[in-house]
Design an enzyme around this catalytic site. Sequence first.
Site, PDB file in Angstrom:
ATOM      1  CD  GLN A  75      -3.495  -4.912   6.462  1.00  0.00           C
ATOM      2  OE1 GLN A  75      -3.627  -3.857   5.854  1.00  0.00           O
ATOM      3  NE2 GLN A  75      -3.802  -6.074   5.933  1.00  0.00           N
TER       4      GLN A  75
ATOM      5  CG  ASP B 236     -10.096  -1.001   4.936  1.00  0.00           C
ATOM      6  OD1 ASP B 236      -9.775  -1.410   3.816  1.00  0.00           O
ATOM      7  OD2 ASP B 236      -9.506  -1.302   5.990  1.00  0.00           O
TER       8      ASP B 236
ATOM      9  CE  LYS C  91      -3.736  -2.459   2.250  1.00  0.00           C
ATOM     10  NZ  LYS C  91      -4.232  -3.044   3.488  1.00  0.00           N
TER      11      LYS C  91
HETATM   12  N1  GUN Z   1      -6.769  -7.563   5.864  1.00  0.00           N
HETATM   13  C1  GUN Z   1      -7.010  -8.304   4.753  1.00  0.00           C
HETATM   14  N2  GUN Z   1      -7.666  -7.568   3.831  1.00  0.00           N
HETATM   15  C2  GUN Z   1      -7.848  -6.342   4.377  1.00  0.00           C
HETATM   16  C3  GUN Z   1      -8.454  -5.146   3.902  1.00  0.00           C
HETATM   17  O1  GUN Z   1      -8.980  -5.055   2.791  1.00  0.00           O
HETATM   18  N3  GUN Z   1      -8.431  -4.102   4.766  1.00  0.00           N
HETATM   19  C4  GUN Z   1      -7.871  -4.185   6.000  1.00  0.00           C
HETATM   20  N4  GUN Z   1      -7.914  -3.108   6.770  1.00  0.00           N
HETATM   21  N5  GUN Z   1      -7.301  -5.270   6.467  1.00  0.00           N
HETATM   22  C5  GUN Z   1      -7.284  -6.349   5.658  1.00  0.00           C
END
Ligand code: GUN
Length: 285
Positions: free
Chosen positions: A97, A120, A53
């Site tokens: 996350q 998200d 990211k």
């Molecule tokens: N963990 C796995 N996929 C995601 C996601 O799309 N967003 C977040 N915040 N954590 C994750």
Amino acid sequence: MAAHIISGKEVAADIRKSIKEQVDVLRSHGVIPGLTVILVGEDPASESYVRGKEKACGEVGIASEIVRRNDSITQEQLLAELDRLNADPAVHGILVQLPLPAHIDEKAVINRIRPDKDVDGFHPINVGNMVVGDDCYLPCTPHGIIELIKRSGQAISGKQALVVGRSNIVGKPVSMLLLRENATVTIAHSRTEDLSALVREADIVVAAVGRPQMIKGSDIKPGAIVIDVGVNRLETGKLVGDVDFESAKDIAGYITPVPGGVGPMTITMLLKNTVDAAKKLNGII
Ligand code: GUN
């Protein structure tokens, strides 16, 4: 006939070009879109996602910050971090996350993020707005899947769509988005009795269960669109999806590879949400 391979990598690169142009315009007006990611603990998969990211943000000109915290952090301390970021005008998007350590209540954390910074799309206000079809931040992987299908040039409206998996992150929201596009949607899950029968009838299959190569080509309807969300590592070290690509690729009409299919789209839609947040929070849209 061999399926058309839907390259998420190519579609993502195309969308990211347009995102970079939007960031350049924002920067020329003195607005630097900012994303902050909170990473708790040292899960190697999460660490790798978060670095991906950060790299993608840098490439399009989004300012990104990773807040790393030891997994001994208390829930109260994490919520206090969120309050700080919620109030920081340089931070337009916040992402925590997942998964979080067991002693932290994931729901309490998600609920603490300002909905207008929830890039998200996990806050109940964004989830609710998505279900009723109002303006909101769409969750990144489901949104990326819809974009991939649309850009394949194939219609969704009126089609039989089967979503395999009912997670809050992918299965449930992608079902809602397919419904919004007028598909007839079935959701299968671990208690579904005859999955093969459902797969055989589906014009669109979205596989998001996390079970390596579970869906076989022999079950797929000839010409179907197959979107594989799974990322599973075999003992040999090979990365495979939830679909058995080798047997599916000669039967499906369109299929996403793993890697290089859905994966690059998830981060791309996060970049899009962050730029949209920067615009909205600055009154530009
Ligand atoms: N963990 C796995 N996929 C995601 C996601 O799309 N967003 C977040 N915040 N954590 C994750």
